[in-house]
Scaffold this active site. Structure first.
Site, PDB file in Angstrom:
ATOM      1  N   TYR A  38       0.723  -1.383   0.044  1.00  0.00           N
ATOM      2  CA  TYR A  38      -0.003   0.064  -0.056  1.00  0.00           C
ATOM      3  C   TYR A  38       0.915   1.253  -0.071  1.00  0.00           C
ATOM      4  CZ  TYR A  38      -4.311  -2.500  -0.368  1.00  0.00           C
ATOM      5  OH  TYR A  38      -5.297  -2.923  -0.937  1.00  0.00           O
ATOM      6  N   LYS A  46       1.529 -15.650   0.764  1.00  0.00           N
ATOM      7  CA  LYS A  46       1.626 -16.070  -0.812  1.00  0.00           C
ATOM      8  C   LYS A  46       3.267 -16.569  -0.918  1.00  0.00           C
ATOM      9  CE  LYS A  46       0.428 -16.863  -4.893  1.00  0.00           C
ATOM     10  NZ  LYS A  46      -0.378 -18.093  -5.321  1.00  0.00           N
ATOM     11  N   ASP A  85      -7.157  -6.491   2.596  1.00  0.00           N
ATOM     12  CA  ASP A  85      -8.133  -5.396   2.253  1.00  0.00           C
ATOM     13  C   ASP A  85      -9.126  -6.441   1.254  1.00  0.00           C
ATOM     14  OD1 ASP A  85      -9.412  -3.179   1.575  1.00  0.00           O
ATOM     15  OD2 ASP A  85      -7.752  -2.644   0.170  1.00  0.00           O
ATOM     16  N   ASP A 100     -13.318  -7.681   2.470  1.00  0.00           N
ATOM     17  CA  ASP A 100     -14.367  -7.277   1.377  1.00  0.00           C
ATOM     18  C   ASP A 100     -15.071  -8.568   0.949  1.00  0.00           C
ATOM     19  OD1 ASP A 100     -14.061  -4.616   1.668  1.00  0.00           O
ATOM     20  OD2 ASP A 100     -14.234  -4.208  -0.445  1.00  0.00           O
ATOM     21  N   ASP A 150      -4.674 -17.069  -2.339  1.00  0.00           N
ATOM     22  CA  ASP A 150      -5.732 -17.678  -3.437  1.00  0.00           C
ATOM     23  C   ASP A 150      -6.415 -18.641  -2.712  1.00  0.00           C
ATOM     24  OD1 ASP A 150      -3.343 -18.789  -3.520  1.00  0.00           O
ATOM     25  OD2 ASP A 150      -3.214 -19.050  -5.527  1.00  0.00           O
TER      26      ASP A 150
END
Ligand code: ATP
Length: 365
Positions: free
Chosen positions: A142, A195, A252, A256, A228
């Site tokens: 970010y 990841k 983030d 959602d 994933d």
């Protein structure tokens, strides 16, 4: 924090930053519900401190995030931030850090805590989901927050974009502790999301440090998953998860997803916290399409305010504040279950009717 010499921390002092759009409706709704809940459990009132932020602050002070607002926040225990509609700000403010981003950075609010739990009676894809995403809020990819000076994204030529991701041991350690402590109060399970098969140095460090910190919490089970795979697991069997800890961008996105699976934007609560400050902030935006029409769903803001009370209960060692938070959650659940819901959930209630109904139920257990 308040009048220190007697050990009495005094009434909590909470900033009220209404922000833009529906913030002008949902922030006062959350304030009124908190006032009612404190009265219901015979606790002293919160001292509310209204402070300018967002487009009103641009009109009056020439900036969406006035320095005197930030200075005033430093003196408070906590604050409620309404959504901001920074896309509507005139240049140059549109290009700058949003008010929420500026506050998070200034106060190092490193933990973004976002529960995903379906409310009884609300149609949800995952009605049995009950998890919390603990998102590292200060670094990762970010670009607006991961540098001391400058931004972590740049363009050496018009056709090349570069982004720098930052992962530090210190930030991983503190967010891991937040997640493990939270899991101890819940179903005692933490899933570390990373990841590390591709971003092995950065998200591999995140995974390894979180697992290392997990050894301090032998009562908590730990596992880990690639981001994933985690997205698929959330859709298929989201009810199996308890606390998910992850880096900024993954958090983030996954929060959602989990928010939508467990309900709707209007119900997704969150807090941003450091060790000493907390900010309640609904996960949704300023919804300019419905603002000023008494149609917004205040649930996310009200539930975020309840989380703020829980956080204050822990840091001030005042369990009664947690009882007030419980009252709020119970009242919201019973209101929704009774069919009093706003238009986004298919109902007819206005923002104020919904809020009044919650307030009445806060007093009625
Ligand atoms: P941002 O980028 O700031 O998150 P956005 O435009 O992506 O903003 P929102 O402002 O959250 O998203 O609005 C998306 C849609 O959801 C809009 O149609 C809006 O009316 C609706 N919405 C968002 N929050 C609420 C709420 N609390 N009550 C009812 N509808 C809402």
């Amino acid at each position: 924090m308040g009048s220190g010499s007697t050990g009495d921390p005094g009434n909590p002092r909470v900033g009220l930053l209404v922000g833009d759009g529906i913030g002008r409706e949902i922030v006062p709704a959350a304030r009124d519900v908190v006032d009612a809940a404190l009265a219901a459990v015979a606790l002293p009132e919160v001292d509310w401190v209204p402070l300018p932020i967002g487009s009103d602050a641009i009109s009056t002070y020439g900036t969406p995030t006035p320095e005197h607002t930030l200075v005033a926040l430093a003196d408070l225990d906590a604050w409620i931030l309404g959504p901001h509609d920074s896309a509507s700000y005139p240049d140059p403010f549109r290009q700058q850090l949003t008010p929420g981003g500026a506050i998070r950075k200034r106060f190092d609010l490193y933990a973004n805590i976002r529960p995903a739990r379906a409310l009884p009676g609300v149609r949800a894809v995952s009605p049995h989901m009950d998890l919390v995403i603990v998102r590292e809020n200060t670094e990762g990819f970010y670009a607006d927050r991961n540098m001391f000076a400058g931004v972590g994204e740049f363009m050496p030529t018009p056709d090349v974009g570069l982004a720098v991701g930052v992962v530090t041991r210190a930030a991983c350690e503190r967010i891991a502790h937040t997640a493990f402590r939270l899991a101890q109060q819940r179903r005692k399970r933490v899933t570390v999301v990373h990841k590390a098969n591709v971003l092995s140095i950065t998200t591999g460090l995140f995974r390894d440090v979180c697992r290392e910190m997990g050894r301090h919490y032998p009562d908590v089970d730990v596992d880990d998953a690639h981001v994933d795979a985690m997205a698929a697991h959330l859709v298929r069997r989201g009810e199996d998860y308890d606390v998910i800890v992850t880096e900024n961008m993954f958090g983030d996105i996954l929060s959602d997803l989990a928010g939508e699976l467990s309900g709707s934007l209007g119900t997704a609560a969150s807090i941003n916290a450091s060790d000493t400050k907390v900010m309640a902030q609904a996960a949704h935006g300023a919804a300019p399409d419905i603002s000023g029409r008494n149609r917004a769903n205040p649930t996310a803001m009200i539930m975020s305010a309840a989380m703020l009370l829980d956080w204050l209960a822990a840091v001030r060692h005042e369990p009664a504040l947690g009882t007030a938070a419980e009252r709020i959650r119970g009242a919201v659940e019973r209101t929704v279950a009774s069919g009093v819901v706003t238009a986004d959930l298919g109902g007819l209630a206005s923002t104020s009717e919904f809020t009044e109904s919650v307030i009445a139920r806060v007093f009625r257990r």
